[in-house]
Design a protein around this motif. Structure first.
Motif, PDB file in Angstrom:
ATOM      1  N   PHE A  34      40.663  60.778  32.149  1.00  0.00           N
ATOM      2  CA  PHE A  34      39.946  60.074  31.093  1.00  0.00           C
ATOM      3  C   PHE A  34      40.141  60.723  29.732  1.00  0.00           C
ATOM      4  O   PHE A  34      39.912  60.089  28.713  1.00  0.00           O
ATOM      5  CB  PHE A  34      38.468  59.860  31.432  1.00  0.00           C
ATOM      6  CG  PHE A  34      37.595  61.061  31.313  1.00  0.00           C
ATOM      7  CD1 PHE A  34      37.130  61.488  30.083  1.00  0.00           C
ATOM      8  CD2 PHE A  34      37.185  61.754  32.433  1.00  0.00           C
ATOM      9  CE1 PHE A  34      36.314  62.579  29.958  1.00  0.00           C
ATOM     10  CE2 PHE A  34      36.366  62.845  32.324  1.00  0.00           C
ATOM     11  CZ  PHE A  34      35.936  63.250  31.094  1.00  0.00           C
ATOM     12  N   SER A  47      31.396  56.172  32.817  1.00  0.00           N
ATOM     13  CA  SER A  47      31.497  56.295  34.265  1.00  0.00           C
ATOM     14  C   SER A  47      30.109  56.018  34.822  1.00  0.00           C
ATOM     15  O   SER A  47      29.140  56.680  34.443  1.00  0.00           O
ATOM     16  CB  SER A  47      31.953  57.700  34.635  1.00  0.00           C
ATOM     17  OG  SER A  47      31.945  57.861  36.027  1.00  0.00           O
ATOM     18  N   TYR A 116      36.351  53.459  35.972  1.00  0.00           N
ATOM     19  CA  TYR A 116      35.680  53.624  34.693  1.00  0.00           C
ATOM     20  C   TYR A 116      35.428  52.237  34.113  1.00  0.00           C
ATOM     21  O   TYR A 116      36.039  51.256  34.538  1.00  0.00           O
ATOM     22  CB  TYR A 116      36.536  54.449  33.719  1.00  0.00           C
ATOM     23  CG  TYR A 116      36.877  55.827  34.231  1.00  0.00           C
ATOM     24  CD1 TYR A 116      35.945  56.841  34.191  1.00  0.00           C
ATOM     25  CD2 TYR A 116      38.129  56.100  34.768  1.00  0.00           C
ATOM     26  CE1 TYR A 116      36.246  58.107  34.652  1.00  0.00           C
ATOM     27  CE2 TYR A 116      38.437  57.360  35.233  1.00  0.00           C
ATOM     28  CZ  TYR A 116      37.503  58.363  35.180  1.00  0.00           C
ATOM     29  OH  TYR A 116      37.801  59.607  35.651  1.00  0.00           O
TER      30      TYR A 116
END
Length: 131
Positions: A34, A47, A116
């Motif tokens: 990420f 998340s 995500y």
């Protein structure tokens, strides 16, 4: 071998100390996945928080009985959007915030096996502050 901050040169480190300072492989991969993604404009990468497997009374819940949690942790934030005059509008959330997200909406993103979600800053319903 690690750099010694006091002497300014390399020094040998025992295996126990070297292992304790490294990240676990799963955490390192997740962190790298990420961090490579940069949201544009007023987008926020989050998340979702995992649903509780146990009730307050201590009863374990099966997978089918768990309700989806509408809370998420902010992992990355875009620079913001511009208003009609061209001025930058600041973002309401920042990295590390626990936010309330809508049940529907946003875009799902899968990076290296992890799920995500991307939302616009205006879609985030609120920020949960620590007391």
């Amino acid at each position: 071998v690690r750099a010694d901050p006091v002497r300014g040169r390399a020094c040998r480190v025992g295996p126990s100390l070297a292992r304790s300072t490294r990240q676990r492989p799963v955490e390192a991969n997740m962190a790298q996945a990420f961090k490579r993604f940069v949201p544009l404009a007023d987008r926020v990468l989050v998340s979702k928080v995992a649903a509780e497997a146990k009730t307050t009374g201590g009863i374990l819940l099966p997978e089918a009985a768990k309700q989806e949690v509408n809370q998420a942790k902010v992992l990355a934030v875009g620079p913001g959007r511009r208003n009609q005059k061209g001025e930058m509008v600041p973002m309401d959330s920042k990295v590390g915030d626990l936010v309330v997200i809508p049940k529907y909406g946003g875009s799902e993103l899968k990076l290296e096996g992890e799920d995500y979600h991307i939302y616009r800053d205006e879609d985030i319903l609120g920020v949960i502050r620590e007391e």
